[in-house]
Design an enzyme around this catalytic site. Structure first.
Site, short mmCIF file in Angstrom:
data_model
loop_
_atom_site.label_atom_id
_atom_site.label_comp_id
_atom_site.label_asym_id
_atom_site.label_seq_id
_atom_site.Cartn_x
_atom_site.Cartn_y
_atom_site.Cartn_z
N ASN A 13 0.87 -1.18 0.00
CA ASN A 13 0.00 0.00 0.00
C ASN A 13 0.90 1.23 0.00
OD1 ASN A 13 -1.84 2.02 0.48
ND2 ASN A 13 -2.43 1.32 2.53
N LYS A 15 0.10 4.26 -0.39
CA LYS A 15 -0.55 5.46 0.18
C LYS A 15 -0.31 6.68 -0.74
CE LYS A 15 -0.25 3.30 4.65
NZ LYS A 15 -0.20 3.43 6.10
N HIS A 106 -9.68 1.19 4.94
CA HIS A 106 -8.40 1.45 5.60
C HIS A 106 -8.62 2.44 6.74
CE1 HIS A 106 -4.32 2.70 6.39
NE2 HIS A 106 -3.92 1.58 5.78
N GLU A 108 -7.01 4.88 7.71
CA GLU A 108 -6.78 6.28 7.34
C GLU A 108 -8.02 6.86 6.66
OE1 GLU A 108 -3.08 5.65 5.25
OE2 GLU A 108 -2.13 5.18 7.16
N GLU A 178 -5.57 -4.71 10.58
CA GLU A 178 -4.50 -3.73 10.80
C GLU A 178 -4.78 -2.96 12.08
OE1 GLU A 178 -2.53 -2.60 6.82
OE2 GLU A 178 -4.33 -1.39 6.99
N GLY A 184 2.43 2.29 10.68
CA GLY A 184 3.41 3.36 10.51
C GLY A 184 4.14 3.73 11.79
N SER A 222 3.23 -2.13 10.26
CA SER A 222 4.69 -2.23 10.44
C SER A 222 5.26 -3.61 10.09
CB SER A 222 5.09 -1.82 11.86
OG SER A 222 4.72 -0.47 12.10
N GLY A 243 2.71 -1.19 4.25
CA GLY A 243 2.80 0.23 3.91
C GLY A 243 4.24 0.64 3.67
#
Ligand code: PGA
Length: 263
Positions: A13, A15, A106, A108, A178, A184, A222, A243
């Protein structure tokens, strides 16, 4: 079929990254690594999710790889088909460009863009009806985990989509667990905690759909080469949504290699 016989997926991903020249270099480097150290197609599905603007160029660049690497959209409109919806890209338009995979839910999108369960359901319905395969992301916040609500939150997110998914459409869904606190941050759920949650998710799915035992459940948060082998060894972890580490061709290749060889 049990969780451990499911072909793993490793999906990068990207992003809101990277710039065009870096993306082209990343793809080139990844193709070279696949050439030098092949990963058998039947041992692991691989996908990358670039920015919308780069979906077709990514797909074209990946078409010369020595194996299938799928191009995945990071998002889609909650509106179906075509029409006067400035700035939107529908499921049908993705499909029309041969983009057959999409991320939905997701954290986010849920947190930063305020996407509610209702919005996600509209996206889910449109994606599945257009024939896309959906990677549906779920996960709890640190606060929810610390107050003992992690399982309940995640299972509710799975139940949320049950109202719009037809019985046969479950086979076109991949789940990505996730934990938000692991995204992250460099913190990963321990393989034991991740496996425990994945087993709960599989149990929850099995109560909703006959495909529960054969659906891939990916872990995200991560994931890096250093923890991929341990995560891949867990019976109900059927791959990774990656990510940060997917922006480095070598790291991403190592993670895919770990899942392909451990499963
Ligand atoms: P990360 O992101 O690997 O950088 O933690 C994972 C994701 O958000 O999909």
């Amino acid at each position: 079929m049990s969780g451990s016989t499911i072909t793993p997926w490793v999906v990068g991903n990207w992003k809101m990254n990277p710039m065009q020249a870096d993306a082209q270099q990343l793809i080139q480097d990844f193709k070279s690594l696949l050439q030098a150290h092949p990963i058998d197609e039947s041992s692991c599905y691989i996908g990358v999710a670039p920015i919308t603007l780069a979906l077709t160029t990514t797909q074209t660049a990946l078409s010369s790889a020595n194996r299938m690497v799928y191009t995945v959209a990071q998002d889609l409109s909650r509106i179906a088909a075509t029409g006067a919806y400035t700035g939107e890209v529908s499921a049908e338009l993705l499909k029309d460009s041969q983009i057959n995979f999409v991320l939905i839910g997701h954290s986010e999108r849920r947190e930063i863009f305020g996407e509610s369960a209702q919005v996600l359901n509209e996206k889910m319905k449109n994606a599945l009806n257009a024939g896309l395969t959906v990677i549906y992301c779920v996960g709890e916040s640190l606060e929810q985990r610390e107050s003992g609500q992690a399982e309940q939150v995640v299972l509710q997110q799975i139940c949320d989509i049950a109202t719009v998914v037809d019985s046969e459409q479950w086979q076109n869904i991949v789940i990505a667990y996730e934990p938000i606190w692991a995204i992250g941050t460099g913190k990963t759920a321990s393989p034991e905690d991740a496996q425990a949650m994945h087993a709960q998710i599989r149990e929850g799915l099995s109560q909703i759909t006959t495909y529960g035992q054969s659906m891939a459940i990916l872990y995200g948060g991560s994931v890096k080469p250093e923890n991929a082998v341990e995560l891949a060894a867990c019976p109900d972890i059927n791959g990774a949504l990656v990510g940060g580490a997917s922006l480095n061709a070598e790291s991403f290749h190592k993670i895919a290699h770990a899942f392909a060889n451990t499963k």
